[in-house]
Design an enzyme around this catalytic site. Structure first.
Site, PDB file in Angstrom:
ATOM      1  N   ILE A  56       0.830  -1.213   0.000  1.00 52.19           N
ATOM      2  CA  ILE A  56       0.000   0.000   0.000  1.00 52.19           C
ATOM      3  C   ILE A  56       0.868   1.269   0.000  1.00 52.19           C
ATOM      4  O   ILE A  56       0.403   2.339  -0.398  1.00 52.19           O
ATOM      5  CB  ILE A  56      -0.956  -0.021   1.227  1.00 52.19           C
ATOM      6  CG1 ILE A  56      -2.176   0.841   0.990  1.00 52.19           C
ATOM      7  CG2 ILE A  56      -0.239   0.359   2.509  1.00 52.19           C
ATOM      8  CD1 ILE A  56      -3.295   0.622   1.990  1.00 52.19           C
ATOM      9  N   HIS A  88       6.163 -12.125   5.918  1.00 53.86           N
ATOM     10  CA  HIS A  88       5.995 -11.727   4.512  1.00 53.86           C
ATOM     11  C   HIS A  88       7.350 -11.382   3.922  1.00 53.86           C
ATOM     12  O   HIS A  88       8.236 -10.865   4.603  1.00 53.86           O
ATOM     13  CB  HIS A  88       5.036 -10.536   4.379  1.00 53.86           C
ATOM     14  CG  HIS A  88       5.386  -9.391   5.268  1.00 53.86           C
ATOM     15  ND1 HIS A  88       5.044  -9.363   6.610  1.00 53.86           N
ATOM     16  CD2 HIS A  88       6.058  -8.248   5.026  1.00 53.86           C
ATOM     17  CE1 HIS A  88       5.495  -8.245   7.144  1.00 53.86           C
ATOM     18  NE2 HIS A  88       6.126  -7.544   6.207  1.00 53.86           N
ATOM     19  N   SER A 113       6.610  -4.452  10.850  1.00 55.72           N
ATOM     20  CA  SER A 113       5.469  -3.719  11.410  1.00 55.72           C
ATOM     21  C   SER A 113       4.175  -4.506  11.310  1.00 55.72           C
ATOM     22  O   SER A 113       3.202  -4.176  11.986  1.00 55.72           O
ATOM     23  CB  SER A 113       5.310  -2.367  10.708  1.00 55.72           C
ATOM     24  OG  SER A 113       5.073  -2.553   9.331  1.00 55.72           O
TER      25      SER A 113
HETATM   26  P1  5GP Z   1       7.067  -4.771   7.380  1.00 52.58           P
HETATM   27  O1  5GP Z   1       7.389  -3.386   7.864  1.00 52.58           O
HETATM   28  O2  5GP Z   1       6.274  -5.528   8.436  1.00 52.58           O
HETATM   29  O3  5GP Z   1       8.253  -5.549   6.873  1.00 52.58           O
HETATM   30  O4  5GP Z   1       6.153  -4.598   6.105  1.00 52.58           O
HETATM   31  C1  5GP Z   1       4.788  -4.338   6.198  1.00 52.58           C
HETATM   32  C2  5GP Z   1       4.372  -3.760   4.893  1.00 52.58           C
HETATM   33  O5  5GP Z   1       2.964  -3.832   4.802  1.00 52.58           O
HETATM   34  C3  5GP Z   1       4.743  -2.281   4.717  1.00 52.58           C
HETATM   35  O6  5GP Z   1       5.586  -2.122   3.579  1.00 52.58           O
HETATM   36  C4  5GP Z   1       3.388  -1.587   4.561  1.00 52.58           C
HETATM   37  O7  5GP Z   1       3.420  -0.536   3.627  1.00 52.58           O
HETATM   38  C5  5GP Z   1       2.481  -2.716   4.125  1.00 52.58           C
HETATM   39  N1  5GP Z   1       1.093  -2.564   4.515  1.00 52.58           N
HETATM   40  C6  5GP Z   1       0.633  -2.200   5.752  1.00 52.58           C
HETATM   41  N2  5GP Z   1      -0.701  -2.191   5.769  1.00 52.58           N
HETATM   42  C7  5GP Z   1      -1.104  -2.559   4.512  1.00 52.58           C
HETATM   43  C8  5GP Z   1      -2.390  -2.735   3.915  1.00 52.58           C
HETATM   44  O8  5GP Z   1      -3.450  -2.547   4.529  1.00 52.58           O
HETATM   45  N3  5GP Z   1      -2.424  -3.123   2.609  1.00 52.58           N
HETATM   46  C9  5GP Z   1      -1.280  -3.337   1.895  1.00 52.58           C
HETATM   47  N4  5GP Z   1      -1.428  -3.691   0.612  1.00 52.58           N
HETATM   48  N5  5GP Z   1      -0.051  -3.173   2.432  1.00 52.58           N
HETATM   49  C10 5GP Z   1       0.034  -2.805   3.731  1.00 52.58           C
END
Ligand code: 5GP
Ligand code: ZN
Length: 113
Positions: A31, A99, A94
């Site tokens: 997103i 993933h 986060s």
């Molecule tokens: P992390 O920081 O956990 O490695 O990555 C989480 C990712 O999820 C971030 O890049 C963030 O932009 C994405 N993200 C968070 N909420 C959503 C959402 O509701 N939809 C989508 N498509 N991506 C999300």
């Protein structure tokens, strides 16, 4: 997991731009893209992070990378791409459903920030 954002995206209870799915994994556009191409590739199985993975998860973990490679070909990321798995808050995780990020379409620096 009822209150997990990525489980809900995988179950299509929350909309996303899905780019790949099969019985084991699903992938969708981030997103808040950090590169021209930024896809998140998730197992359907809810795992908080790599730390919770066991030997039985090895095929799924390999598949996340192979799906990334397939999407990179489809997206013609010929100059290079990066796969990233942020593991734990200190590493920038986060969303606590494991993933793999696929990032491409721009140059990347090393070491990462
Ligand atoms: P992390 O920081 O956990 O490695 O990555 C989480 C990712 O999820 C971030 O890049 C963030 O932009 C994405 N993200 C968070 N909420 C959503 C959402 O509701 N939809 C989508 N498509 N991506 C999300
Ligand atoms: Zn989940």
């Amino acid at each position: 997991m009822d209150d997990c954002l990525f489980c809900k995206i995988g179950n299509k209870k929350i909309p996303s731009k899905l780019v790949y799915e099969d019985a084991d994994v699903f992938a969708f556009e981030d997103i808040s893209p950090q590169a021209p191409s930024h896809v998140l590739i998730c197992p359907r199985k809810h795992l908080v992070s790599l730390t919770e993975a066991t030997a039985e998860d090895a095929p799924m973990l390999g598949k996340l990378q192979l799906v990334a490679a397939k999407l990179a070909v489809e997206r013609k990321l010929t100059a290079g791409y990066r796969t990233v798995l942020n593991n734990g808050r200190g590493a920038g995780q986060s969303v606590f459903h494991l993933h793999l990020h696929l990032l491409g379409g721009r140059d990347f620096r090393w070491p990462p920030g």
